[in-house]
Design a protein around this motif. Structure first.
Motif, PDB file in Angstrom:
ATOM      1  N   GLY A 185      33.512  51.569  32.299  1.00 33.75           N
ATOM      2  CA  GLY A 185      32.690  51.768  33.241  1.00 33.75           C
ATOM      3  C   GLY A 185      33.702  52.572  34.448  1.00 33.75           C
ATOM      4  N   PHE A 186      33.634  51.775  36.102  1.00 34.51           N
ATOM      5  CA  PHE A 186      33.936  53.165  36.937  1.00 34.51           C
ATOM      6  C   PHE A 186      34.020  52.034  37.746  1.00 34.51           C
ATOM      7  CE2 PHE A 186      29.238  51.255  38.011  1.00 34.51           C
ATOM      8  CZ  PHE A 186      29.494  50.581  39.060  1.00 34.51           C
ATOM      9  N   GLU A 187      35.378  52.854  38.315  1.00 38.04           N
ATOM     10  CA  GLU A 187      36.378  52.418  39.343  1.00 38.04           C
ATOM     11  C   GLU A 187      35.680  51.539  40.267  1.00 38.04           C
ATOM     12  OE1 GLU A 187      40.678  52.537  40.489  1.00 38.04           O
ATOM     13  OE2 GLU A 187      39.709  54.030  39.277  1.00 38.04           O
ATOM     14  N   VAL A 188      36.069  50.359  40.837  1.00 33.21           N
ATOM     15  CA  VAL A 188      35.749  49.296  42.148  1.00 33.21           C
ATOM     16  C   VAL A 188      36.840  49.597  42.706  1.00 33.21           C
ATOM     17  CG1 VAL A 188      33.224  49.165  40.436  1.00 33.21           C
ATOM     18  CG2 VAL A 188      34.388  46.970  41.132  1.00 33.21           C
ATOM     19  N   PRO A 189      36.525  48.941  44.168  1.00 31.24           N
ATOM     20  CA  PRO A 189      37.472  48.620  44.932  1.00 31.24           C
ATOM     21  C   PRO A 189      37.898  46.956  44.522  1.00 31.24           C
ATOM     22  CG  PRO A 189      36.262  49.162  46.615  1.00 31.24           C
ATOM     23  CD  PRO A 189      35.541  50.023  45.324  1.00 31.24           C
ATOM     24  N   LEU A 190      39.382  46.512  44.485  1.00 33.31           N
ATOM     25  CA  LEU A 190      39.869  45.172  44.559  1.00 33.31           C
ATOM     26  C   LEU A 190      38.589  44.219  45.115  1.00 33.31           C
ATOM     27  CD1 LEU A 190      43.392  46.000  44.116  1.00 33.31           C
ATOM     28  CD2 LEU A 190      42.175  44.664  41.762  1.00 33.31           C
ATOM     29  N   ASP A 191      38.744  44.555  45.886  1.00 34.88           N
ATOM     30  CA  ASP A 191      37.884  43.588  46.667  1.00 34.88           C
ATOM     31  C   ASP A 191      36.563  43.908  46.775  1.00 34.88           C
ATOM     32  OD1 ASP A 191      37.360  45.539  48.147  1.00 34.88           O
ATOM     33  OD2 ASP A 191      38.183  45.029  49.677  1.00 34.88           O
ATOM     34  N   SER A 192      36.088  43.947  45.195  1.00 31.38           N
ATOM     35  CA  SER A 192      34.242  43.636  44.893  1.00 31.38           C
ATOM     36  C   SER A 192      34.872  42.478  44.151  1.00 31.38           C
ATOM     37  CB  SER A 192      34.732  45.176  43.865  1.00 31.38           C
ATOM     38  OG  SER A 192      33.914  46.211  44.588  1.00 31.38           O
ATOM     39  N   VAL A 193      35.385  41.765  44.126  1.00 29.01           N
ATOM     40  CA  VAL A 193      35.083  40.615  43.259  1.00 29.01           C
ATOM     41  C   VAL A 193      36.753  39.780  44.269  1.00 29.01           C
ATOM     42  CG1 VAL A 193      35.965  39.128  41.382  1.00 29.01           C
ATOM     43  CG2 VAL A 193      35.408  41.582  40.631  1.00 29.01           C
ATOM     44  N   ALA A 194      35.425  38.442  45.117  1.00 25.49           N
ATOM     45  CA  ALA A 194      36.555  37.435  45.276  1.00 25.49           C
ATOM     46  C   ALA A 194      37.909  37.204  45.141  1.00 25.49           C
ATOM     47  CB  ALA A 194      35.486  36.625  45.699  1.00 25.49           C
ATOM     48  N   GLN A 195      38.140  36.929  43.787  1.00 27.44           N
ATOM     49  CA  GLN A 195      39.158  36.267  43.072  1.00 27.44           C
ATOM     50  C   GLN A 195      40.137  37.562  43.270  1.00 27.44           C
ATOM     51  OE1 GLN A 195      36.007  36.111  41.792  1.00 27.44           O
ATOM     52  NE2 GLN A 195      35.700  33.927  40.126  1.00 27.44           N
ATOM     53  N   TRP A 196      39.876  38.659  43.295  1.00 24.12           N
ATOM     54  CA  TRP A 196      40.874  39.830  43.359  1.00 24.12           C
ATOM     55  C   TRP A 196      41.166  40.904  44.645  1.00 24.12           C
ATOM     56  CZ3 TRP A 196      37.893  42.343  38.258  1.00 24.12           C
ATOM     57  CH2 TRP A 196      38.237  41.699  37.931  1.00 24.12           C
ATOM     58  N   ALA A 197      40.559  39.990  45.452  1.00 25.06           N
ATOM     59  CA  ALA A 197      41.021  40.650  46.921  1.00 25.06           C
ATOM     60  C   ALA A 197      41.866  40.648  47.641  1.00 25.06           C
ATOM     61  CB  ALA A 197      39.928  39.591  47.898  1.00 25.06           C
ATOM     62  N   ASP A 198      42.986  39.979  47.334  1.00 30.81           N
ATOM     63  CA  ASP A 198      44.261  39.825  48.056  1.00 30.81           C
ATOM     64  C   ASP A 198      45.318  40.340  47.013  1.00 30.81           C
ATOM     65  OD1 ASP A 198      42.995  38.123  49.861  1.00 30.81           O
ATOM     66  OD2 ASP A 198      43.485  36.483  48.993  1.00 30.81           O
ATOM     67  N   ILE A 199      44.875  40.645  45.849  1.00 31.13           N
ATOM     68  CA  ILE A 199      45.754  42.188  45.040  1.00 31.13           C
ATOM     69  C   ILE A 199      45.880  42.867  45.579  1.00 31.13           C
ATOM     70  CG2 ILE A 199      45.955  42.310  42.452  1.00 31.13           C
ATOM     71  CD1 ILE A 199      44.314  40.137  41.466  1.00 31.13           C
ATOM     72  N   GLU A 200      47.614  43.561  45.441  1.00 32.03           N
ATOM     73  CA  GLU A 200      47.744  44.103  46.044  1.00 32.03           C
ATOM     74  C   GLU A 200      47.692  45.837  44.856  1.00 32.03           C
ATOM     75  OE1 GLU A 200      48.853  45.591  48.580  1.00 32.03           O
ATOM     76  OE2 GLU A 200      48.707  43.780  49.518  1.00 32.03           O
TER      77      GLU A 200
END
Length: 451
Positions: A189-204
């Protein structure tokens, strides 16, 4: 969406691999043949091998031999292992890791490799078998340098993929995290910001750690030559050499099972002898249904009841199955009797000793690879705790008891006591199960011992 499903799609449809290559600008360190083999080993270990299906009229079930092979080796390697680290905080994390290692180590033996990955400075770890990571490059010692850890989530009708890419450079360790969104499972698919998913929001999205000379995880690989892909340094399953024989053993057991089913005692009954049930069909009470079979026998002077009770010819089938199991023991490096019936075939003392030595050599080779893995893990854990490259000392000891019986080990300890290499109270603690105070009190005076 599971990683197994995702990787299977990588193999069956090449464009997701192309998506990853394009997205991360990498070339994977394994071929499609290698990915297929890893997936096969994973299915075998889970009891869902490709040959387990209706083959003609023969229903084949897994004997779970693959699990047994992995379990026996894991127990032999870990049962008497001790590991200590000079750093108290790392020691606590190490103890928690080893407590979980028993059940997780089997998956590494089955799929060919295992990564023990510390989750930051929390002291917890993630065990990742080779079927759940994508290697990018290896060093000259066949140790992983660069690797991709995919993570998958399905939210609503959309599929999200996070690619955590570890890249070791001369300057240090780079870790990048990128997220992708797709409406189907078949592509990245296409790239999205990490904070698009709540579980990944705090990942650098990007982190760099200078001074790192080793990966931020421990890596175990089976001590087996790669015969699947000569250009790959990926690990080989511990039961890879016995795959065909394991398939034969499953089929042989299906024949044995069919022999018992087909020889099940029965009575052929004329329809006239059956009673009409409440539902309006001819039948018998529930407890008699397996015994009686309705047939139209009254065509002449035939009896209304005929017994069917053939002889069971199971000995040859059982002997054949045991032969396969002994061959699997030889191919995987186990000793006679680990899978097969130890009483089925007479073995000379030389043959028994040779089989034990074969297992000893295999277990010793596995232990050496595991020791490297734990050393790398401790290095990685020290890094996460201190955020700097450290090399804490790790002491690992494996008790090699495969070649020795309890009697032989006890005799050796007695010799050590006599030579002054072991205290008599230590001997009593080990062999009599006494605590230290009791053992010391029960040690007789030296003069009495001499007399």
């Amino acid at each position: 969406m599971s990683l197994l499903s995702f990787v299977r799609k990588l193999v069956n449809r090449l464009f997701p691999i192309k998506d990853i290559k394009t997205a991360l600008d990498v070339k994977l360190g394994v071929s499609n043949d290698m990915l297929n083999a890893i997936l096969l080993w994973d299915r075998c270990y889970k009891g869902t091998a490709d040959w387990l299906h209706i083959d003609g009229e023969e229903d084949i079930h897994s004997l779970r031999i693959e699990q047994s092979v992995c379990s026996i080796f894991a127990d032999s390697v870990l049962s008497e292992m001790t590991a200590t680290c000079e750093n108290e905080r790392i020691q606590k994390a190490l103890e928690k890791t080893i407590a979980r290692l028993g059940e997780e180590f089997e998956k590494g033996l089955a799929t060919g490799a295992l990564i023990i990955k510390p989750l930051g400075d929390s002291g917890t770890v993630q065990f990742i078998p080779q079927s759940e990571f994508l290697p990018v490059s290896y060093d000259s010692d066949k140790r992983i340098r660069d690797v991709i850890f995919p993570d998958f989530l399905k939210i609503g009708d959309n599929f999200y993929t996070r690619l955590e890419y570890h890249k070791l450079t001369d300057a240090g360790l780079e870790i990048t995290n990128r997220a992708f969104k797709s409406s189907t499972e078949q592509n990245l698919g296409f790239e999205v910001p990490l904070d698009s998913v709540a579980q990944w929001a705090d990942i650098e999205p990007y982190s760099f750690y200078p001074g790192m000379t080793r990966p931020a995880f421990g890596y175990y690989v089976n001590p087996r030559a790669n015969t699947i892909d000569s250009g790959s340094k990926a690990g080989i399953s511990i039961f890879e050499r016995a795959i065909d024989t394991i398939s034969d053993a499953d089929r042989q057991f299906a024949r044995l099972d069919y022999e018992y089913d087909s020889a099940e005692r029965a009575v052929h009954v004329d329809d006239n002898a059956l009673k009409l049930t409440k539902s309006g069909v001819l039948g018998l009470p529930k407890r008699h249904r397996r015994l009686y079979r309705g047939l139209n026998l009254s065509g002449g002077n035939e009896e209304l009841f005929k017994e069917f009770s053939p002889a069971i010819r199971d000995e040859n089938y059982r002997n054949g199955l045991d032969s396969y199991l002994r061959l699997i023991e030889m191919q995987t490096g186990l000793a006679y009797g680990d899978l097969s019936n130890p009483q089925s075939v007479d073995k000379t003392a030389t043959e028994v000793k040779s089989a034990k030595h074969r297992k000893y050599e295999t277990v010793t080779a596995i232990q050496k690879q595991l020791a490297k893995c734990l050393e790398d893990y401790v290095y990685a854990q020290a890094f996460w705790f201190g955020r700097t490259a450290q090399n804490p000392q790790l002491q690992i000891n494996f008790e090699d008891s495969i070649l020795q019986t309890d009697e032989e080990k006890r005799r050796q300890d007695m010799q050590d006591v006599a030579a002054g290499l072991m205290n008599a109270w230590e001997y009593r603690m080990k062999w009599y199960g006494e605590d230290e105070e009791t053992a010391k009190a029960n040690v007789p005076p030296t003069a009495q011992v001499m007399m």
